[in-house]
Design a protein around this motif. Structure first.
Motif, PDB file in Angstrom:
ATOM      1  N   ALA A  78      -3.485   2.509  37.345  1.00 37.81           N
ATOM      2  CA  ALA A  78      -3.560   3.659  36.448  1.00 37.81           C
ATOM      3  C   ALA A  78      -4.918   3.734  35.769  1.00 37.81           C
ATOM      4  O   ALA A  78      -5.500   4.806  35.601  1.00 37.81           O
ATOM      5  N   LYS A  79      -5.422   2.575  35.370  1.00 37.56           N
ATOM      6  CA  LYS A  79      -6.744   2.516  34.762  1.00 37.56           C
ATOM      7  C   LYS A  79      -7.805   2.986  35.754  1.00 37.56           C
ATOM      8  O   LYS A  79      -8.728   3.745  35.397  1.00 37.56           O
ATOM      9  N   LYS A  80      -7.660   2.568  36.983  1.00 40.48           N
ATOM     10  CA  LYS A  80      -8.595   2.966  38.041  1.00 40.48           C
ATOM     11  C   LYS A  80      -8.605   4.478  38.232  1.00 40.48           C
ATOM     12  O   LYS A  80      -9.650   5.084  38.477  1.00 40.48           O
ATOM     13  N   GLN A  81      -7.435   5.085  38.105  1.00 43.69           N
ATOM     14  CA  GLN A  81      -7.318   6.529  38.286  1.00 43.69           C
ATOM     15  C   GLN A  81      -7.737   7.315  37.053  1.00 43.69           C
ATOM     16  O   GLN A  81      -7.835   8.537  37.098  1.00 43.69           O
ATOM     17  N   GLY A  82      -7.948   6.615  35.947  1.00 46.20           N
ATOM     18  CA  GLY A  82      -8.352   7.299  34.731  1.00 46.20           C
ATOM     19  C   GLY A  82      -7.201   7.857  33.926  1.00 46.20           C
ATOM     20  O   GLY A  82      -7.397   8.735  33.073  1.00 46.20           O
ATOM     21  N   ILE A  83      -5.994   7.365  34.166  1.00 45.16           N
ATOM     22  CA  ILE A  83      -4.853   7.788  33.357  1.00 45.16           C
ATOM     23  C   ILE A  83      -5.076   7.325  31.927  1.00 45.16           C
ATOM     24  O   ILE A  83      -5.336   6.148  31.690  1.00 45.16           O
ATOM     25  N   ARG A  84      -4.952   8.223  30.989  1.00 41.89           N
ATOM     26  CA  ARG A  84      -5.374   7.930  29.620  1.00 41.89           C
ATOM     27  C   ARG A  84      -4.270   7.369  28.728  1.00 41.89           C
ATOM     28  O   ARG A  84      -4.503   6.473  27.923  1.00 41.89           O
ATOM     29  N   TYR A  85      -3.058   7.907  28.862  1.00 42.22           N
ATOM     30  CA  TYR A  85      -2.017   7.560  27.907  1.00 42.22           C
ATOM     31  C   TYR A  85      -0.929   6.679  28.515  1.00 42.22           C
ATOM     32  O   TYR A  85      -0.324   7.016  29.534  1.00 42.22           O
ATOM     33  N   PHE A  86      -0.693   5.561  27.855  1.00 38.94           N
ATOM     34  CA  PHE A  86       0.312   4.581  28.251  1.00 38.94           C
ATOM     35  C   PHE A  86       1.287   4.421  27.083  1.00 38.94           C
ATOM     36  O   PHE A  86       0.904   3.917  26.024  1.00 38.94           O
ATOM     37  N   PHE A  87       2.516   4.853  27.264  1.00 38.70           N
ATOM     38  CA  PHE A  87       3.510   4.754  26.205  1.00 38.70           C
ATOM     39  C   PHE A  87       4.488   3.630  26.510  1.00 38.70           C
ATOM     40  O   PHE A  87       5.175   3.657  27.537  1.00 38.70           O
ATOM     41  N   ILE A  88       4.543   2.652  25.634  1.00 39.77           N
ATOM     42  CA  ILE A  88       5.574   1.622  25.763  1.00 39.77           C
ATOM     43  C   ILE A  88       6.914   2.266  25.430  1.00 39.77           C
ATOM     44  O   ILE A  88       7.029   3.034  24.472  1.00 39.77           O
ATOM     45  N   GLU A  89       7.909   1.973  26.244  1.00 37.83           N
ATOM     46  CA  GLU A  89       9.284   2.389  25.925  1.00 37.83           C
ATOM     47  C   GLU A  89      10.191   1.189  26.126  1.00 37.83           C
ATOM     48  O   GLU A  89      10.125   0.515  27.153  1.00 37.83           O
ATOM     49  N   ASP A  90      11.015   0.924  25.141  1.00 33.17           N
ATOM     50  CA  ASP A  90      11.951  -0.198  25.202  1.00 33.17           C
ATOM     51  C   ASP A  90      13.270   0.280  24.618  1.00 33.17           C
ATOM     52  O   ASP A  90      13.368   0.554  23.424  1.00 33.17           O
ATOM     53  N   GLU A  91      14.276   0.422  25.463  1.00 27.65           N
ATOM     54  CA  GLU A  91      15.563   0.962  25.030  1.00 27.65           C
ATOM     55  C   GLU A  91      16.548  -0.122  24.618  1.00 27.65           C
ATOM     56  O   GLU A  91      17.678   0.176  24.251  1.00 27.65           O
ATOM     57  N   SER A  92      16.150  -1.375  24.668  1.00 28.47           N
ATOM     58  CA  SER A  92      17.068  -2.475  24.391  1.00 28.47           C
ATOM     59  C   SER A  92      17.323  -2.645  22.894  1.00 28.47           C
ATOM     60  O   SER A  92      16.615  -2.077  22.050  1.00 28.47           O
ATOM     61  N   SER A  93      18.304  -3.448  22.570  1.00 31.78           N
ATOM     62  CA  SER A  93      18.614  -3.757  21.168  1.00 31.78           C
ATOM     63  C   SER A  93      17.577  -4.695  20.571  1.00 31.78           C
ATOM     64  O   SER A  93      17.569  -4.927  19.357  1.00 31.78           O
TER      65      SER A  93
END
Length: 289
Positions: A253-268
């Motif tokens: 993703a970094k190589k492609q220049g993707i800018r936004y990385f959102f962590i998502e964690d649905e666990s308790s």
């Protein structure tokens, strides 16, 4: 197309508050790592100010959400974000809103200072599964709304959830969507790609430029695959400890220049795991926040 009272309110508040929020909505966002607010839904149900304060304490400055204000008015919700130096880069919307009233999406995105609007579900018959007809209708709606949003400085994104990986003409239904959506983009949730039995890194490589943001979420090793949007939320584990291949995904993703990385964690365990996931990503030396 008529404009509702709520939409007029969004637009009016945007104009009135513009002078006070230039720094908040500035396109020059320097941070790439953020949090999908659904991760802390239970915490926000109880105490939004302290939840936002904790996110800020983690060193995060950008978030994704805004579809649910958890009992607050849109103005108060937004004010709590500002108090904690948090910006909604990608605002939540729905397929119905995208299809039926794309200008409402524009007003909402502008109100929160968001450059992306993302929807996460395409209605379909659960018994028959997601069909190519469902996909064609979605692509038509995405292309139509995507043009309108783009003309207003907003990029529309669709976030697949795994049911789109059913077979179609030697590939998958998602392949059809990726190939025929011309005026909107996609957001990859690496967990759901893996859950469908696919390789997130390989999918990024197959469709460079189609995915403009990521949900970083790791999966407990040994979890059984499925394409029916069913997975145990407790299968969400600290990034780098599961079977998704987070380091490979981030590197591509970094190589492609993707800018936004959102962590998502649905666990308790979200309040414990997210700081550990941030620590892991910092060790990769691929993301800043």
């Amino acid at each position: 197309m008529g404009i509702s009272i709520m939409q007029k309110s969004y637009c009016l508040k945007t104009i009135l508050l513009l002078a006070l929020t230039v720094s908040f909505i500035s396109p020059a966002v320097s941070h790439e790592l953020g949090l999908q607010l659904y991760s802390v839904r239970h915490q926000m149900e109880k105490d939004i100010p302290n939840t936002f304060a904790e996110i800020s304490n983690w060193g995060l400055k950008i978030v994704e959400g805004g579809g649910n204000h958890y009992g607050l008015s849109a103005e108060n919700f937004r004010n709590e974000l500002i108090k904690n130096d948090l910006q909604i880069v990608s605002v939540d919307t729905s397929f119905e809103e995208v299809r039926d009233n794309p200008m409402a999406v524009v007003y909402k995105a502008r109100y929160f200072g968001s450059r992306y609007a993302t929807f996460y579900w395409i209605p379909h018959d659960g018994k028959k599964g997601f069909t190519i007809q469902d996909a064609k209708g979605a692509v038509k709606a995405m292309n139509n709304a995507g043009k309108i949003l783009k003309a207003n400085g907003i990029t529309l994104q669709y976030h697949p959830h795994g049911y789109e990986f059913l077979p179609h003409q030697g590939g998958t239904i998602l392949d059809y969507m990726l190939q025929h959506t011309k005026h909107a983009a996609f957001q990859m949730d690496v967990f759901w790609v893996k859950q469908a039995g696919m390789d997130p890194t390989a999918l990024l490589q197959q469709y460079p430029g189609k995915f403009l943001s990521l949900h970083l979420k790791d999966r407990l090793k040994g979890t059984q695959n499925s394409t029916d949007y069913k997975a145990v939320v407790e299968a969400n584990v600290v990034l780098g400890t599961g079977d998704v291949g987070i380091s490979s995904v981030v590197a591509e993703a970094k190589k492609q220049g993707i800018r936004y990385f959102f962590i998502e964690d649905e666990s308790s365990r979200v309040m414990i795991q997210v700081p550990e996931s941030i620590k892991y990503l910092k060790q990769l030396d691929n993301l800043s926040h």
